[in-house]
Design an enzyme around this catalytic site. Sequence first.
Site, short mmCIF file in Angstrom:
data_model
loop_
_atom_site.label_atom_id
_atom_site.label_comp_id
_atom_site.label_asym_id
_atom_site.label_seq_id
_atom_site.Cartn_x
_atom_site.Cartn_y
_atom_site.Cartn_z
N CYS A 113 37.51 -24.86 -11.33
CA CYS A 113 37.74 -24.91 -12.77
C CYS A 113 38.73 -26.00 -13.16
O CYS A 113 38.89 -26.31 -14.34
CB CYS A 113 38.23 -23.56 -13.27
SG CYS A 113 37.12 -22.23 -12.82
N HIS A 248 41.78 -24.06 -19.78
CA HIS A 248 40.56 -23.54 -19.15
C HIS A 248 40.26 -22.16 -19.72
O HIS A 248 41.17 -21.33 -19.89
CB HIS A 248 40.77 -23.48 -17.63
CG HIS A 248 39.69 -22.71 -16.94
ND1 HIS A 248 38.36 -22.96 -17.18
CD2 HIS A 248 39.75 -21.70 -16.02
CE1 HIS A 248 37.64 -22.13 -16.44
NE2 HIS A 248 38.45 -21.36 -15.74
N ASN A 278 33.20 -17.97 -19.11
CA ASN A 278 33.89 -18.97 -18.28
C ASN A 278 32.84 -19.93 -17.73
O ASN A 278 32.01 -19.55 -16.91
CB ASN A 278 34.62 -18.23 -17.15
CG ASN A 278 35.36 -19.16 -16.21
OD1 ASN A 278 35.16 -20.37 -16.23
ND2 ASN A 278 36.20 -18.59 -15.37
O1 UT7 Z 1 38.08 -19.44 -13.68
C1 UT7 Z 1 38.71 -19.01 -12.53
C2 UT7 Z 1 39.84 -18.13 -12.82
N1 UT7 Z 1 39.40 -16.78 -13.10
C3 UT7 Z 1 40.22 -15.98 -13.72
O2 UT7 Z 1 41.28 -16.39 -14.09
C4 UT7 Z 1 39.83 -14.52 -13.89
C5 UT7 Z 1 41.09 -13.69 -13.82
N2 UT7 Z 1 40.88 -12.24 -13.80
C6 UT7 Z 1 40.42 -11.56 -14.87
O3 UT7 Z 1 40.03 -12.15 -15.85
C7 UT7 Z 1 40.47 -10.07 -14.81
O4 UT7 Z 1 41.16 -9.66 -13.65
C8 UT7 Z 1 39.06 -9.38 -14.85
C9 UT7 Z 1 38.46 -9.51 -16.23
C10 UT7 Z 1 38.16 -9.97 -13.80
C11 UT7 Z 1 39.21 -7.87 -14.56
O5 UT7 Z 1 40.08 -7.28 -15.52
P1 UT7 Z 1 41.30 -6.36 -15.06
O6 UT7 Z 1 41.92 -5.86 -16.29
O7 UT7 Z 1 42.14 -7.18 -14.12
O8 UT7 Z 1 40.56 -5.18 -14.33
P2 UT7 Z 1 40.70 -4.67 -12.80
O9 UT7 Z 1 40.01 -5.62 -11.87
O10 UT7 Z 1 42.13 -4.34 -12.53
O11 UT7 Z 1 39.87 -3.34 -12.86
C12 UT7 Z 1 40.27 -2.24 -13.70
C13 UT7 Z 1 39.17 -1.19 -13.67
C14 UT7 Z 1 38.70 -0.82 -12.28
O12 UT7 Z 1 38.39 0.56 -12.28
P3 UT7 Z 1 39.44 1.64 -11.71
O13 UT7 Z 1 39.68 1.24 -10.29
O14 UT7 Z 1 40.67 1.49 -12.57
O15 UT7 Z 1 38.72 2.94 -11.89
C15 UT7 Z 1 37.43 -1.60 -12.11
O16 UT7 Z 1 36.53 -1.00 -11.20
O17 UT7 Z 1 38.02 -1.69 -14.36
C16 UT7 Z 1 36.87 -1.55 -13.50
N3 UT7 Z 1 35.96 -2.64 -13.81
C17 UT7 Z 1 35.04 -2.58 -14.77
N4 UT7 Z 1 34.71 -1.59 -15.63
C18 UT7 Z 1 33.72 -1.85 -16.51
C19 UT7 Z 1 35.91 -3.88 -13.23
N5 UT7 Z 1 34.94 -4.62 -13.82
C20 UT7 Z 1 34.39 -3.82 -14.78
C21 UT7 Z 1 33.37 -4.03 -15.71
N6 UT7 Z 1 33.06 -3.02 -16.57
N7 UT7 Z 1 32.67 -5.19 -15.81
#
Ligand code: UT7
Length: 323
Positions: A113, A248, A278
């Site tokens: 990115c 980005h 993204n």
């Molecule tokens: O371009 C390269 C750089 N990329 C980035 O900078 C991306 C950076 N990361 C992010 O944008 C975020 O971490 C995400 C959007 C990918 C995820 O959001 P988060 O708030 O960090 O969620 P998490 O990974 O901590 O997951 C929280 C919960 C989990 O469930 P439990 O364990 O709390 O029950 C996940 O399983 O959300 C769940 N989860 C989802 N639920 C519904 C993860 N993905 C999804 C989904 N829909 N798509």
Amino acid sequence: MSYRSTLLGCGKYAPKRVMTNDEIALAVDTSDEWIFTRTGIRRRHIAAPEETTTSLAIEAARDALASASINGGEIDLTIVATSTPDYGFPASACLVQDAVGAHGGAFDLEAACSGFVYALALADSMIRIGSVRNALIIGSELYSRVLNWQDRSTCILFGDGAGAVVLSRAAQPGPLPRFTLGSDGSGGPLLTMYNGGVPEPSNATPGGVRMNGPETFKFGVRILVDVTEQVLRDEGLSTCDVDWLVPHQANQRIITAATKRLGFADERVLSNIEEYGNTSAASIPLALAECVERGEVLPGHRVLTVGFGAGLTWAGGLLTWRT
Ligand code: UT7
């Protein structure tokens, strides 16, 4: 003799097909509400079967050339920043060069990115030493073909698209662009896309992009702040001296948290993640091109681009528009 570069034109291309969050929720356990509140994304554009990273890049390149009012024949450097090239070789940039009738060197650059800002830095240095007059710099990505559409933690994030700029030798004296580039390979495992060069771990889910979301998120906020502050410090400027911050587009929450910490006014921070998701190396020129299209970027404006992503890599570039 040293020369100065300036942004002369900017263009974009997004595939016509739009995929909404609701559509993804039909295939994996997620919802429009979850995706939008956690990322700011509502839709992404998905390439048609006959489209490729190169065909997207060619459309954006033509748009940028028209915006710069120059012919392809006046381009003497073409760089395509991409992590999703059509081939190992030929480089997408060579195919773009042929399509627009450009001359000189052409190559692809892979810095995830951050690739677009890396490419800008390289083109700027070649313009400075006088070996290039007009560079065509493109970010183009086709993530929809490499994602694992069963993995809800990554498939909701990415989209397809391309953006391009023409960076040219300036005719008048003015501020020199300022760049800072960085990388930290120890963070490589946080964000990976396998392409066959190493055996896949036996416990891996098949294909696609794998990401430690929360750690990548923290890195994104920290590095967006650090890179912006470093470029401003190096130039002796403050946030008020920047007309447009083009970060980005990885997650709206990253952009909001970082720019709040930096004290940037929302109206000077470009964001189009709601519409495109993204698009990796394409996200910065795609956002800039929309702002240019709206007539909001004026000659003399200072544009600060900040990329960050897999590698880990990061890059900041402060440029001027048509000076
Ligand atoms: O371009 C390269 C750089 N990329 C980035 O900078 C991306 C950076 N990361 C992010 O944008 C975020 O971490 C995400 C959007 C990918 C995820 O959001 P988060 O708030 O960090 O969620 P998490 O990974 O901590 O997951 C929280 C919960 C989990 O469930 P439990 O364990 O709390 O029950 C996940 O399983 O959300 C769940 N989860 C989802 N639920 C519904 C993860 N993905 C999804 C989904 N829909 N798509």
